[in-house]
Design a protein around this motif. Structure first.
Motif, mmCIF file in Angstrom:
data_model
loop_
_atom_site.group_PDB
_atom_site.id
_atom_site.type_symbol
_atom_site.label_atom_id
_atom_site.label_comp_id
_atom_site.label_asym_id
_atom_site.label_seq_id
_atom_site.Cartn_x
_atom_site.Cartn_y
_atom_site.Cartn_z
ATOM 1 N N PRO A 188 0.740 -1.125 0.011
ATOM 2 C CA PRO A 188 -0.034 0.011 -0.099
ATOM 3 C C PRO A 188 0.902 1.253 -0.133
ATOM 4 O O PRO A 188 1.979 1.380 0.576
ATOM 5 N N SER A 189 0.417 2.336 -0.605
ATOM 6 C CA SER A 189 0.977 3.562 -0.677
ATOM 7 C C SER A 189 0.990 4.262 0.867
ATOM 8 O O SER A 189 0.023 4.194 1.453
ATOM 9 N N ARG A 190 2.168 4.966 1.078
ATOM 10 C CA ARG A 190 2.208 5.710 2.479
ATOM 11 C C ARG A 190 3.105 6.784 2.081
ATOM 12 O O ARG A 190 3.908 6.853 1.228
ATOM 13 N N THR A 191 3.465 7.633 3.288
ATOM 14 C CA THR A 191 4.126 8.899 3.104
ATOM 15 C C THR A 191 5.529 8.345 3.506
ATOM 16 O O THR A 191 5.729 7.857 4.780
ATOM 17 N N PHE A 192 6.413 8.489 2.869
ATOM 18 C CA PHE A 192 7.863 8.000 3.192
ATOM 19 C C PHE A 192 8.651 9.234 3.425
ATOM 20 O O PHE A 192 9.624 9.129 4.487
ATOM 21 N N LEU A 193 8.668 10.276 2.690
ATOM 22 C CA LEU A 193 9.453 11.481 2.926
ATOM 23 C C LEU A 193 8.678 12.820 2.960
ATOM 24 O O LEU A 193 7.575 12.873 2.239
ATOM 25 N N THR A 212 13.696 31.223 -0.090
ATOM 26 C CA THR A 212 14.491 32.585 0.464
ATOM 27 C C THR A 212 15.987 32.097 0.484
ATOM 28 O O THR A 212 16.821 32.977 0.374
ATOM 29 N N ASN A 213 16.237 31.014 1.577
ATOM 30 C CA ASN A 213 17.649 30.751 2.039
ATOM 31 C C ASN A 213 18.180 29.656 1.109
ATOM 32 O O ASN A 213 19.313 29.306 1.440
ATOM 33 N N MET A 214 17.601 29.147 -0.078
ATOM 34 C CA MET A 214 17.955 28.267 -1.078
ATOM 35 C C MET A 214 18.588 26.951 -0.252
ATOM 36 O O MET A 214 19.658 26.786 -0.425
ATOM 37 N N LYS A 215 17.645 26.394 0.597
ATOM 38 C CA LYS A 215 17.972 25.076 1.032
ATOM 39 C C LYS A 215 16.941 24.032 0.836
ATOM 40 O O LYS A 215 15.741 24.315 0.572
ATOM 41 N N VAL A 216 17.345 22.672 1.003
ATOM 42 C CA VAL A 216 16.353 21.765 0.766
ATOM 43 C C VAL A 216 16.443 21.030 2.315
ATOM 44 O O VAL A 216 17.585 20.589 2.795
ATOM 45 N N ILE A 217 15.287 20.844 2.816
ATOM 46 C CA ILE A 217 15.107 20.387 4.018
ATOM 47 C C ILE A 217 14.415 19.125 4.052
ATOM 48 O O ILE A 217 13.228 19.271 3.422
ATOM 49 N N PHE A 218 14.586 17.970 4.712
ATOM 50 C CA PHE A 218 13.746 16.786 4.339
ATOM 51 C C PHE A 218 13.752 15.917 5.553
ATOM 52 O O PHE A 218 14.677 16.168 6.409
ATOM 53 N N LYS A 219 12.834 15.140 5.711
ATOM 54 C CA LYS A 219 12.480 14.405 6.765
ATOM 55 C C LYS A 219 12.041 12.892 6.452
ATOM 56 O O LYS A 219 11.026 12.638 5.531
ATOM 57 N N SER A 220 12.591 11.891 6.960
ATOM 58 C CA SER A 220 11.991 10.486 6.560
ATOM 59 C C SER A 220 11.024 10.247 7.453
ATOM 60 O O SER A 220 11.248 10.575 8.712
ATOM 61 N N TYR A 246 23.627 11.196 -2.632
ATOM 62 C CA TYR A 246 23.357 10.772 -1.154
ATOM 63 C C TYR A 246 22.272 9.771 -1.227
ATOM 64 O O TYR A 246 20.958 10.045 -1.688
ATOM 65 N N ASP A 247 22.225 8.864 -0.609
ATOM 66 C CA ASP A 247 21.129 7.853 -0.255
ATOM 67 C C ASP A 247 20.397 8.419 0.910
ATOM 68 O O ASP A 247 20.758 8.400 1.964
ATOM 69 N N VAL A 248 19.000 8.482 0.577
ATOM 70 C CA VAL A 248 18.110 8.887 1.614
ATOM 71 C C VAL A 248 17.785 8.097 2.637
ATOM 72 O O VAL A 248 17.409 8.289 4.008
ATOM 73 N N ASP A 249 18.201 6.707 2.414
ATOM 74 C CA ASP A 249 17.967 5.541 3.418
ATOM 75 C C ASP A 249 19.228 5.721 4.480
ATOM 76 O O ASP A 249 18.836 5.062 5.846
ATOM 77 N N GLN A 250 20.213 6.430 4.163
ATOM 78 C CA GLN A 250 21.327 6.576 5.273
ATOM 79 C C GLN A 250 21.052 7.255 6.519
ATOM 80 O O GLN A 250 20.230 8.146 6.257
ATOM 81 N N LYS A 273 10.992 5.550 11.593
ATOM 82 C CA LYS A 273 11.221 6.116 12.935
ATOM 83 C C LYS A 273 12.675 6.324 13.332
ATOM 84 O O LYS A 273 13.221 7.016 13.503
ATOM 85 N N LYS A 274 13.452 5.074 12.631
ATOM 86 C CA LYS A 274 14.951 5.263 12.791
ATOM 87 C C LYS A 274 15.751 6.105 12.183
ATOM 88 O O LYS A 274 16.677 6.396 12.514
ATOM 89 N N ASN A 275 15.153 6.973 11.384
ATOM 90 C CA ASN A 275 15.733 7.842 10.519
ATOM 91 C C ASN A 275 14.816 9.164 10.437
ATOM 92 O O ASN A 275 14.895 9.686 9.245
ATOM 93 N N SER A 276 14.309 9.614 11.419
ATOM 94 C CA SER A 276 13.287 10.693 11.299
ATOM 95 C C SER A 276 13.975 12.117 11.784
ATOM 96 O O SER A 276 13.223 12.961 12.113
ATOM 97 N N THR A 277 15.141 12.183 11.644
ATOM 98 C CA THR A 277 15.629 13.645 11.985
ATOM 99 C C THR A 277 15.532 14.745 10.749
ATOM 100 O O THR A 277 15.592 13.830 9.498
ATOM 101 N N TYR A 278 15.822 15.766 11.001
ATOM 102 C CA TYR A 278 15.848 16.922 10.022
ATOM 103 C C TYR A 278 17.369 16.743 9.183
ATOM 104 O O TYR A 278 18.326 16.784 10.103
ATOM 105 N N ARG A 279 17.004 16.637 7.942
ATOM 106 C CA ARG A 279 18.305 16.924 7.251
ATOM 107 C C ARG A 279 18.424 17.765 6.275
ATOM 108 O O ARG A 279 17.014 18.263 5.708
#
Length: 367
Positions: free
Chosen positions: A256-261, A268-276, A303-307, A279-285
């Protein structure tokens, strides 16, 4: 069931997205300017990619960009370029088929995203370029939420067989329904408290909640950080999979489909911010576009988003190799190998290796 949002408070501009799919693996890639490219089409091969036998479009990238890629390099699902043009994509709940102009060069739904990031800085430029190519669907019908650095936003979707740009300052979110259908549904709801909107109708209620919460923030006097608010709204419309959904999937081919990222483009600040949402990798990067010197390096970074990690990922990015693309392509297309057999996967893996930067062309000419 991806959902995008646009927030604007004073001079700050955000385009955010929940990436919902059957799986959440993928790569973050840098893409360099001044690279000659060609579109991957059904009739082309590695041998004829840059010849007249391939009806695909050809172009030279003007801007560097950062993209999220799950279906292979040069086939992103979203991204931002160094001029501040940002694009998110969503599955479009539509049965329309594109009216392909045979006399025009072809471009597919995911490579279209890369082409826009390669060539354009504004929505006006995107709109003017639509007539130059024939858009076709290779996998899924898509539509796109685009915001540029001026704060202008638009939805690009297929209407009457052709991609069209829908510009409206009140468009603050998009889901899987057509944007006009979504806006009409929102008007019929007339709910004053956005947080109380129930998610009963999976597609339209989710986008209604996203539009209402985004509008409420954009019109408020709050001093809440715009980036944190973006993630708060995305959390409220995230697609979570419960035990019953997983139980029904057991033994089936596709989960089933779910929210992964959750991905936020800070224009404005020209940044990409993302969060998985794993649970084991749910920090802001995050990754600052300003810290990437696209002109000085010939290397593509990956960059591998799973790392695991947190904070800036720039020092964790590695030099791209074909093996990185092969790994992600095999993982993504294996569940649909009947539609994308090994030989097709090989072309997806190999065709970016044929792209040449101006510097590499000069080196080859002097050999």
């Amino acid at each position: 069931m991806c959902t995008s949002i646009k927030l604007r408070k004073n001079s700050e501009i955000i385009l955010g997205q929940n990436y919902d799919f059957y799986y959440g693996h993928g790569l973050i890639l840098t893409n360099n300017p001044f690279v000659s490219k060609a579109a991957l089409t059904e009739e082309c091969s590695i041998e004829n990619l840059f010849t007249e036998e391939n009806r695909g479009g050809r172009w030279k990238s003007k801007y560097g960009s950062v993209t999220f890629n799950q279906f292979g390099r040069e086939l992103p699902t979203c991204g931002i370029n160094e001029a501040g043009l940002s694009i998110t994509s969503m599955w479009h709940n539509s049965v329309q088929k594109p009216s392909v102009a045979l006399e025009k060069p072809l471009i597919s739904e995911l490579q279209w995203i890369q082409m826009q990031l390669d060539l354009y800085a504004t929505i006006e430029e995107v709109e003017s370029g639509l007539s130059q190519y024939a858009y076709f669907v290779s996998m899924y019908p898509m539509h796109y939420h685009i915001v540029d650095r001026t704060g202008e936003s638009a939805i690009v979707e297929m209407i009457n067989g052709k991609l069209q740009v829908i510009k409206d300052t009140d468009i603050t979110a998009c889901g899987n329904a057509g944007i006009n259908e979504s806006i009409e549904y929102v008007k019929r709801q007339q709910i004053k408290r956005p947080k109380d909107i129930p998610l009963v109708e999976p597609i339209l209620d989710r986008v209604t909640k996203a539009i209402a919460m985004s509008n409420e923030f954009n019109k408020s006097d709050t001093d809440k950080d715009i980036r944190l608010k973006a993630f708060e709204i995305l959390d409220c419309v995230a697609l979570n999979v419960g035990f019953n959904d997983l139980f029904r999937w057991i033994g089936k081919r596709i989960p089933p489909s779910r929210t992964f990222l959750q991905i936020v483009f800070d224009l404005t600040n020209m940044k990409v911010i993302f969060k998985s949402l794993v649970k084991k990798n749910s920090t802001y990067r995050e990754l600052s576009i300003k810290d990437i010197n696209f002109l000085e390096t010939e290397s593509v970074l990956v960059y591998d988003v799973d790392q695991l990690g947190e904070g800036s990922i720039l020092n964790q990015m590695e030099t791209y190799t074909k093996k990185a693309n092969e790994k992600i392509v095999r993982k993504t297309y294996m569940p649909v190998i009947k539609d994308f057999p090994i030989e097709v996967q090989e072309e997806i893996i190999c065709f970016p290796e044929l792209y040449l930067s101006e510097k590499n062309k000069q080196n080859q000419n002097t050999m």
